[in-house]
Design a protein around this motif. Structure first.
Motif, PDB file in Angstrom:
ATOM      1  N   TYR A 200       0.800  -1.143   0.058  1.00 30.43           N
ATOM      2  CA  TYR A 200       0.047   0.005  -0.008  1.00 30.43           C
ATOM      3  C   TYR A 200       0.829   1.471   0.095  1.00 30.43           C
ATOM      4  O   TYR A 200       0.518   2.266  -0.654  1.00 30.43           O
ATOM      5  CB  TYR A 200      -1.127  -0.048   1.114  1.00 30.43           C
ATOM      6  CG  TYR A 200      -2.074  -1.027   1.173  1.00 30.43           C
ATOM      7  CD1 TYR A 200      -3.033  -0.906   0.112  1.00 30.43           C
ATOM      8  CD2 TYR A 200      -1.900  -2.108   2.078  1.00 30.43           C
ATOM      9  CE1 TYR A 200      -4.028  -1.993   0.418  1.00 30.43           C
ATOM     10  CE2 TYR A 200      -2.911  -3.289   1.884  1.00 30.43           C
ATOM     11  CZ  TYR A 200      -4.127  -3.112   0.994  1.00 30.43           C
ATOM     12  OH  TYR A 200      -4.984  -4.005   0.994  1.00 30.43           O
ATOM     13  N   THR A 204       0.756   4.269  -2.767  1.00 32.23           N
ATOM     14  CA  THR A 204       0.534   5.589  -2.503  1.00 32.23           C
ATOM     15  C   THR A 204       1.472   6.509  -3.172  1.00 32.23           C
ATOM     16  O   THR A 204       1.376   7.475  -3.633  1.00 32.23           O
ATOM     17  CB  THR A 204       0.493   5.545  -0.878  1.00 32.23           C
ATOM     18  OG1 THR A 204      -0.600   4.981  -0.370  1.00 32.23           O
ATOM     19  CG2 THR A 204      -0.067   6.970  -0.678  1.00 32.23           C
ATOM     20  N   ARG A 213      -5.802   1.707  -4.919  1.00 35.25           N
ATOM     21  CA  ARG A 213      -5.051   0.758  -4.300  1.00 35.25           C
ATOM     22  C   ARG A 213      -6.006  -0.264  -3.933  1.00 35.25           C
ATOM     23  O   ARG A 213      -5.603  -1.503  -3.694  1.00 35.25           O
ATOM     24  CB  ARG A 213      -4.744   1.460  -2.719  1.00 35.25           C
ATOM     25  CG  ARG A 213      -3.679   2.339  -2.766  1.00 35.25           C
ATOM     26  CD  ARG A 213      -3.193   2.881  -1.256  1.00 35.25           C
ATOM     27  NE  ARG A 213      -4.436   3.452  -0.314  1.00 35.25           N
ATOM     28  CZ  ARG A 213      -4.745   4.572  -0.491  1.00 35.25           C
ATOM     29  NH1 ARG A 213      -4.019   5.490  -1.295  1.00 35.25           N
ATOM     30  NH2 ARG A 213      -5.721   5.152   0.335  1.00 35.25           N
ATOM     31  N   THR A 218      -5.408  -4.614  -3.193  1.00 34.75           N
ATOM     32  CA  THR A 218      -6.204  -5.561  -2.443  1.00 34.75           C
ATOM     33  C   THR A 218      -6.794  -6.576  -3.238  1.00 34.75           C
ATOM     34  O   THR A 218      -7.057  -7.583  -2.859  1.00 34.75           O
ATOM     35  CB  THR A 218      -7.214  -4.500  -1.653  1.00 34.75           C
ATOM     36  OG1 THR A 218      -6.473  -3.671  -0.989  1.00 34.75           O
ATOM     37  CG2 THR A 218      -8.070  -5.563  -0.771  1.00 34.75           C
TER      38      THR A 218
END
Length: 303
Positions: A200, A204, A213, A218
Motif C-alpha cells: 500500500y 501511494t 489501491r 487489495t
C-alpha cells in the motif's frame, strides 16, 4: 545327521513400513469418507433406477425412466432456473457486502473488536429463529418493514413481501445474503490482515488513490480467497433447503421452489423415493458441471 541351514528373515524395508503405517493412519478417515459420502451417493444412484414407494421402500426396476421423466418435465427446468437465480442473487450480495464489511472492519475504527464479534451474529443464529424474525418483519398486516416504508412515504399500503412475485424471490435472496455473508467477512478479513503494508505504501507513492489501491493491491491479493469462498458458497447455496422451506415453502405457486425442495416433496410429499433420487442425482450433475467450468476459468485467470 543332516543339518538344515537356517535363514534369517530379511527385515521389512523402511519405505514399505512407512507405507503400511500411512495406510493404517488414513484408514479411519477413508472408512468415514465411504460411510458419509460414497455409500449415500451409490445408494442414491441405485434408488434412482427404481420406482420406490417411500413408506415401504419397495418398488420395481424402471431403469432410466425416472431420469427421462424428470428431464422431460417443465417442473425440473423451472426449478433449476429458480435455483440458479437464488444462488447467483444471494452469492453476489454475499460477496459484495462481505468484502465491503471486511474492508471496514480491517480499518482502525472505534469498537472494532466488538463490531467483529457482532458481524458474526447472523451466521451463528439458528435458521429457525432467523426465519421467524424475518417472517414477522415481512408480514403484510403487522410487519415492521411495511410500517417503516409507509411512515417515510415510500409506499402507500402494506406490501405482501412473501406472497407475490417478484417480491418473494427478492425477499428470500435478501434473507439468504444476510444469513450467510459473515462467512465471506471471516475469510476476506483473515486475508486482508496478511497483506504487507509495504504494498500500500508503494502504491501511494506511485500516486494511487483509494480505488487505485483497492483494484491494484487489495483485489489481486484477495483473488485466491474469493475463488475458494465463491466455490464453497455456491455449492452450499445451491443445495440450501431449510431457509427457503421455512420462509416460503416454495411459494407463491412454486415460484421459489428450488431443486432441494422438489427432492423433499417427491420423497416425503408424494412418496416417490426413486423420483426424488433422480432429481438429487441430476442436481448433483448440474452443480458438478458449474463447478468444473468455474474452476477451469479460475485456473486460466490465475497468474
Amino acid at each position: 545327521m543332516t543339518v538344515i541351514p537356517s535363514y534369517d528373515r530379511q527385515p521389512m524395508p523402511l519405505e514399505r513400513r512407512y507405507a503400511l503405517l500411512g495406510v493404517a493412519l488414513i484408514a479411519p478417515a477413508m472408512l468415514t469418507l465411504c460411510a458419509v459420502i460414497v455409500y449415500p451417493l451409490v445408494s442414491a444412484l441405485y434408488l434412482s433406477l427404481f420406482s420406490i414407494y417411500t413408506p415401504t421402500l419397495k418398488g420395481n426396476w424402471v431403469g432410466l425412466d425416472n431420469y427421462a421423466a424428470v428431464i422431460g418435465s417443465q417442473t425440473f427446468w423451472y426449478s433449476l432456473l429458480v435455483t440458479i437465480a437464488w444462488t447467483c442473487g444471494t452469492l453476489i450480495l454475499q460477496v459484495l457486502f462481505g468484502v465491503a464489511m471486511a474492508l471496514l472492519l480491517n480499518q482502525n475504527i472505534l469498537f472494532r473488536s466488538l463490531a467483529r464479534s457482532l458481524i458474526l451474529f447472523p451466521y451463528f443464529v439458528s435458521t429457525v429463529v432467523a426465519v421467524l424474525v424475518w417472517r414477522w418483519l415481512f408480514n403484510d398486516l403487522y410487519g415492521i418493514l411495511s410500517h417503516i416504508l409507509i411512515s417515510i412515504g415510500l409506499i402507500s399500503q402494506p406490501v405482501d413481501w412473501l406472497g407475490h412475485m417478484p417480491n418473494a424471490i427478492e425477499s428470500v435472496i435478501a434473507v439468504g445474503a444476510w444469513k450467510f455473508f459473515p462467512f465471506v467477512v471471516i475469510a476476506v478479513l483473515a486475508r486482508l490482515q496478511t497483506i504487507p503494508e509495504q504494498l500500500y505504501e508503494a502504491a501511494t507513492i506511485d500516486g494511487a488513490g483509494v480505488f487505485g489501491r483497492f483494484f491494484d493491491v487489495t483485489l489481486p491479493q484477495l483473488r485466491e480467497v474469493l475463488a475458494i469462498v465463491i466455490l464453497l458458497r455456491a455449492i452450499w447455496d445451491f443445495k440450501e433447503f431449510d431457509l427457503i422451506y421455512l420462509l416460503t415453502g416454495g411459494g407463491p405457486v412454486d415460484n421459489t421452489r428450488t431443486l432441494p425442495l422438489i427432492v423433499y416433496q417427491q420423497a416425503f410429499g408424494l412418496n416417490q423415493m426413486g423420483m426424488a433420487a433422480a432429481y438429487a442425482v441430476l442436481m448433483m450433475l448440474v452443480m458438478l458441471a458449474f463447478m468444473v467450468v468455474y474452476l477451469h476459468r479460475v485456473r486460466r485467470q490465475a497468474p
